[in-house]
Design a protein around this motif. Structure first.
Motif: not given
Length: 329
Positions: A23-28, A51-54, A223-224, A256-258
């Motif tokens: 869910x963190x990598x590819x989800x909600x 972690x990279x997305x963050x 993220x996507x 993105x901030x949210x």
């Protein structure tokens, strides 16, 4: 009662842990933090992606170091993911080395599988493989290499790699179905749009970006979706009126901030600053203690997009990001 509370706060079960990481990598829930500890290379990779997305680059690299050398598909995924972290901050040359390694590792999976159909010379070996993970890993690496080439001004190389990736997906989808490779199709559309922008073809860029948005809407990854809208906002800069591009970029910045996606905040702020958002407080957001905070319009401080960009960059560096200058990219 105390014992009951303790039971409710015990560590997640293996299935819970995996679901949280997916869910963190590819989800909600891309902003979920802290994340549960990983068990095995797949979960190390999922943690690294999240972690990279963050923008937690140092922590993401630490997870990827645990994946490196494990062999198989996760080693390939790990190398291409590490490449993407470098590429985000301008390190296209170093990223290409890792993407090349990822491509080779994914290709070797076909060799070890003994798939004779894949050995036909007129079809890419991995594209003909029935191993969906191997195809996905190969396409991640090929798309990454295309983006690396684009970042160094090699548009023809980029286009050739994108064509090879598209052909690989076409072949694989004929057996595994389209839903097996949605993420790869989204990434292909991203780089296709960026390549068109570099060539000055805004019509093609908008078409590719719209395709990414469409696919991301059905993929379920916030993220996507945010990244796809960022690419679309860039494609809209070719219109005579920059208003639509600025409006969408401002929306990307807020979303993105949210969700705690600092690298996408940084990119959206750069786009807004380049479009001359300046000190338009209605289009940007206050930043406090390293986080951009969405406030009511009447309480937003007069902070320009360039300042948001710089503060996001400072946060990225504080989390282990390493920006690369254009002369060394």
């Amino acid at each position: 009662m105390a014992h009951s509370d303790a039971r409710r706060h015990t560590a997640p079960t293996p299935s819970d842990r995996h679901a949280i990481l997916v869910a963190a990598a590819f989800g909600p829930s891309p902003g979920a933090h802290p994340l549960p500890a990983a068990h095995g290379p797949e979960q190390n990779w999922l943690r690294a992606v999240a972690l990279g997305g963050q923008g937690r680059y140092a922590a993401a690299r630490a997870e990827l170091a645990r994946v490196r050398g494990t062999g198989g598909v996760w080693s390939s995924f790990g190398a291409s993911t590490e490449a993407s972290l470098l590429r985000q901050l301008g390190g296209h040359r170093a990223a290409a080395v890792l993407d090349g390694r990822a491509l080779a590792e994914a290709g070797s999976l076909r060799t070890s599988s003994g798939n004779t159909v894949a050995a036909r010379r007129d079809v890419d070996p991995v594209a003909a493989s029935r191993d969906a993970d191997a195809v996905a890993a190969w396409c991640d690496a090929a798309t990454g290499l295309a983006a690396d080439a684009l970042g160094r001004g090699r548009l023809a190389v980029c286009g050739s790699l994108l064509d090879r990736c598209a052909a690989a997906l076409d072949a694989a989808e004929s057996e595994a179905g389209e839903k097996a490779f949605v993420r790869q199709r989204i990434r292909l559309a991203w780089v296709g749009a960026e390549s068109a922008l570099a060539a000055g073809d805004f019509t093609r860029a908008r078409s590719r970006a719209d395709r990414a948005v469409e696919l991301a809407d059905g993929f379920g990854s916030i993220r996507h979706s945010v990244k796809s809208d960022l690419v679309r906002s860039a494609s809209l800069t070719g219109l005579p009126d920059h208003g639509p591009a600025m409006d969408l970029a401002a929306d990307v910045l807020a979303r993105a901030e949210e969700h705690g996606l600092i690298p996408l905040q940084w990119a959206a702020a750069m786009l807004l600053d380049g479009l001359g958002a300046g000190r338009d407080a209605g289009r940007v957001r206050d930043l406090d203690a390293g986080r951009v905070r969405d406030l009511d319009a009447g309480r937003v401080r007069d902070l320009d997009a360039g300042r948001v960009r710089d503060l996001c960059a400072t946060t990225i560096v504080g989390r282990g990001g390493r920006f690369v200058t254009s002369s060394a990219c």
